[in-house]
Design a protein around this motif. Sequence first.
Motif, PDB file in Angstrom:
ATOM      1  N   SER A 217       0.830  -1.205   0.000  1.00 14.05           N
ATOM      2  CA  SER A 217       0.000   0.000   0.000  1.00 14.05           C
ATOM      3  C   SER A 217       0.866   1.258   0.000  1.00 14.05           C
ATOM      4  N   VAL A 218       0.405   2.266  -0.731  1.00 11.87           N
ATOM      5  CA  VAL A 218       1.079   3.565  -0.782  1.00 11.87           C
ATOM      6  C   VAL A 218       0.226   4.628  -0.103  1.00 11.87           C
ATOM      7  N   SER A 219      -1.011   4.796  -0.582  1.00 11.85           N
ATOM      8  CA  SER A 219      -1.900   5.791   0.019  1.00 11.85           C
ATOM      9  C   SER A 219      -3.328   5.549  -0.450  1.00 11.85           C
ATOM     10  N   PRO A 220      -4.301   6.060   0.304  1.00  9.52           N
ATOM     11  CA  PRO A 220      -5.684   6.015  -0.179  1.00  9.52           C
ATOM     12  C   PRO A 220      -5.885   7.073  -1.259  1.00  9.52           C
ATOM     13  N   LEU A 221      -6.960   6.962  -2.002  1.00 11.49           N
ATOM     14  CA  LEU A 221      -7.244   7.920  -3.069  1.00 11.49           C
ATOM     15  C   LEU A 221      -7.540   9.313  -2.520  1.00 11.49           C
ATOM     16  N   THR A 222      -7.885   9.405  -1.252  1.00  8.52           N
ATOM     17  CA  THR A 222      -8.168  10.711  -0.645  1.00  8.52           C
ATOM     18  C   THR A 222      -6.946  11.619  -0.616  1.00  8.52           C
ATOM     19  N   GLU A 223      -5.746  11.055  -0.759  1.00 10.00           N
ATOM     20  CA  GLU A 223      -4.523  11.846  -0.640  1.00 10.00           C
ATOM     21  C   GLU A 223      -3.980  12.337  -1.976  1.00 10.00           C
ATOM     22  N   ILE A 224      -4.654  12.006  -3.083  1.00  6.37           N
ATOM     23  CA  ILE A 224      -4.173  12.469  -4.382  1.00  6.37           C
ATOM     24  C   ILE A 224      -5.092  13.565  -4.913  1.00  6.37           C
ATOM     25  N   ASP A 225      -4.575  14.320  -5.884  1.00  6.50           N
ATOM     26  CA  ASP A 225      -5.363  15.405  -6.483  1.00  6.50           C
ATOM     27  C   ASP A 225      -5.952  15.024  -7.835  1.00  6.50           C
ATOM     28  N   GLY A 226      -5.295  14.111  -8.546  1.00 12.79           N
ATOM     29  CA  GLY A 226      -5.824  13.751  -9.845  1.00 12.79           C
ATOM     30  C   GLY A 226      -5.137  12.558 -10.464  1.00 12.79           C
ATOM     31  N   ILE A 227      -5.849  11.912 -11.390  1.00 18.77           N
ATOM     32  CA  ILE A 227      -5.324  10.806 -12.182  1.00 18.77           C
ATOM     33  C   ILE A 227      -5.467  11.184 -13.651  1.00 18.77           C
ATOM     34  N   ILE A 228      -4.380  11.069 -14.391  1.00 17.72           N
ATOM     35  CA  ILE A 228      -4.401  11.329 -15.832  1.00 17.72           C
ATOM     36  C   ILE A 228      -4.006  10.035 -16.530  1.00 17.72           C
ATOM     37  N   THR A 229      -4.856   9.566 -17.427  1.00 11.20           N
ATOM     38  CA  THR A 229      -4.631   8.275 -18.072  1.00 11.20           C
ATOM     39  C   THR A 229      -5.070   8.337 -19.525  1.00 11.20           C
ATOM     40  N   ASP A 230      -4.795   7.267 -20.259  1.00 10.88           N
ATOM     41  CA  ASP A 230      -5.190   7.241 -21.665  1.00 10.88           C
ATOM     42  C   ASP A 230      -6.582   6.660 -21.861  1.00 10.88           C
ATOM     43  N   LYS A 231      -7.009   5.783 -20.938  1.00  8.05           N
ATOM     44  CA  LYS A 231      -8.307   5.130 -21.108  1.00  8.05           C
ATOM     45  C   LYS A 231      -8.804   4.602 -19.768  1.00  8.05           C
ATOM     46  N   ILE A 232     -10.099   4.776 -19.514  1.00  9.25           N
ATOM     47  CA  ILE A 232     -10.720   4.267 -18.290  1.00  9.25           C
ATOM     48  C   ILE A 232     -11.664   3.139 -18.671  1.00  9.25           C
ATOM     49  N   ASN A 233     -11.403   1.952 -18.154  1.00 11.04           N
ATOM     50  CA  ASN A 233     -12.228   0.799 -18.516  1.00 11.04           C
ATOM     51  C   ASN A 233     -13.597   0.830 -17.837  1.00 11.04           C
ATOM     52  N   ASP A 234     -13.622   1.199 -16.566  1.00 11.07           N
ATOM     53  CA  ASP A 234     -14.879   1.236 -15.806  1.00 11.07           C
ATOM     54  C   ASP A 234     -15.140   2.683 -15.402  1.00 11.07           C
ATOM     55  N   SER A 235     -15.645   3.453 -16.340  1.00 15.07           N
ATOM     56  CA  SER A 235     -15.784   4.895 -16.138  1.00 15.07           C
ATOM     57  C   SER A 235     -16.706   5.238 -14.973  1.00 15.07           C
ATOM     58  N   ASN A 236     -17.810   4.522 -14.831  1.00 13.73           N
ATOM     59  CA  ASN A 236     -18.772   4.837 -13.770  1.00 13.73           C
ATOM     60  C   ASN A 236     -18.155   4.697 -12.382  1.00 13.73           C
ATOM     61  N   SER A 237     -17.417   3.607 -12.168  1.00 11.41           N
ATOM     62  CA  SER A 237     -16.789   3.385 -10.859  1.00 11.41           C
ATOM     63  C   SER A 237     -15.763   4.464 -10.547  1.00 11.41           C
ATOM     64  N   TRP A 238     -14.974   4.826 -11.552  1.00 13.92           N
ATOM     65  CA  TRP A 238     -13.931   5.815 -11.320  1.00 13.92           C
ATOM     66  C   TRP A 238     -14.500   7.218 -11.135  1.00 13.92           C
ATOM     67  N   GLN A 239     -15.528   7.555 -11.888  1.00 15.14           N
ATOM     68  CA  GLN A 239     -16.142   8.868 -11.703  1.00 15.14           C
ATOM     69  C   GLN A 239     -16.800   8.978 -10.331  1.00 15.14           C
ATOM     70  N   SER A 240     -17.395   7.887  -9.867  1.00 17.69           N
ATOM     71  CA  SER A 240     -17.993   7.874  -8.525  1.00 17.69           C
ATOM     72  C   SER A 240     -16.917   8.036  -7.455  1.00 17.69           C
ATOM     73  N   ALA A 241     -15.789   7.340  -7.649  1.00 14.32           N
ATOM     74  CA  ALA A 241     -14.688   7.446  -6.690  1.00 14.32           C
ATOM     75  C   ALA A 241     -14.109   8.856  -6.678  1.00 14.32           C
ATOM     76  N   ALA A 242     -13.981   9.454  -7.863  1.00 12.34           N
ATOM     77  CA  ALA A 242     -13.435  10.808  -7.960  1.00 12.34           C
ATOM     78  C   ALA A 242     -14.315  11.805  -7.211  1.00 12.34           C
ATOM     79  N   GLN A 243     -15.614  11.634  -7.336  1.00  8.86           N
ATOM     80  CA  GLN A 243     -16.541  12.524  -6.634  1.00  8.86           C
ATOM     81  C   GLN A 243     -16.500  12.276  -5.126  1.00  8.86           C
TER      82      GLN A 243
END
Length: 252
Positions: A217-243
């Motif tokens: 483990s490195v850190s929870p997602l609460t400690e980052i500001d953003g993810i930049i990628t080329d493609k998101i396979n499960d967009s709904n899950s990631w958008q929910s997590a981002a919110q």
Amino acid sequence: MKFERLNEIENILKINGSVSVNDLSKRFKVSKETIRKDLDYLSSKKKIGRVHGGAYSFEYNKSVPYSARDKMLVNEKKEIASIAADLIDDGNTLFIDSSTTSIQVLKKLLSDGKKLKVITNSLTCANIALKNDNIDIYMIGGSLNKKNMSFKTQTPEIYNSFNADYAVLSPSGIDVKCGITDKSASSSKMLSSFIKRAKHTLIVADHSKLDSVSAFSVSPLTEIDGIITDKINDSNSWQSAAQKYSFFIKEI
């Protein structure tokens, strides 16, 4: 014959990290269309990743040397880097890991003429610094991992000596539930320290690292500001997590 060819393609990818349709067509003496169908089949079974003109191994970031990784998904990494570089100001101080995507961000920043201070364990960063007057580099030394072109420090408390405006990182695993993870205890400790001591953290990673979990483990997602990628396979899950965790996620 097809079964044997599919197995051999998988083995080639495990060894080399990536391969082109042209190379496989010549190797097996079959048409490019046949190879494309083979790669599409393996991709549908989630055994490999597909890119235009070829394929790559999902294990490349764990088993393939830096020299091979540096040649994979190059266009995607450059586009990711371009988006990340626009967020970073002239004169900023950065934590940068030894990943090929993070190095692309550094190259883009320097090509834009920005002056930077960089704290890193990457030998590649040091080599870039030798050729560019706009970068002041601070190396975290230790034993050299020749395969990854990076140093492993014997004194991790040294991380507490530095602070930065941004941490630009590409860990081996990024997952909605498990957060940021990496493949070794030493690298995970370094990345965790970088995140804690940076004002902002940008995760720059191609899609093969999304929905992947590594051992440490490195850190929870609460400690980052953003993810930049080329493609998101499960967009709904990631958008929910981002919110939910208040970070942005952006595709190229």
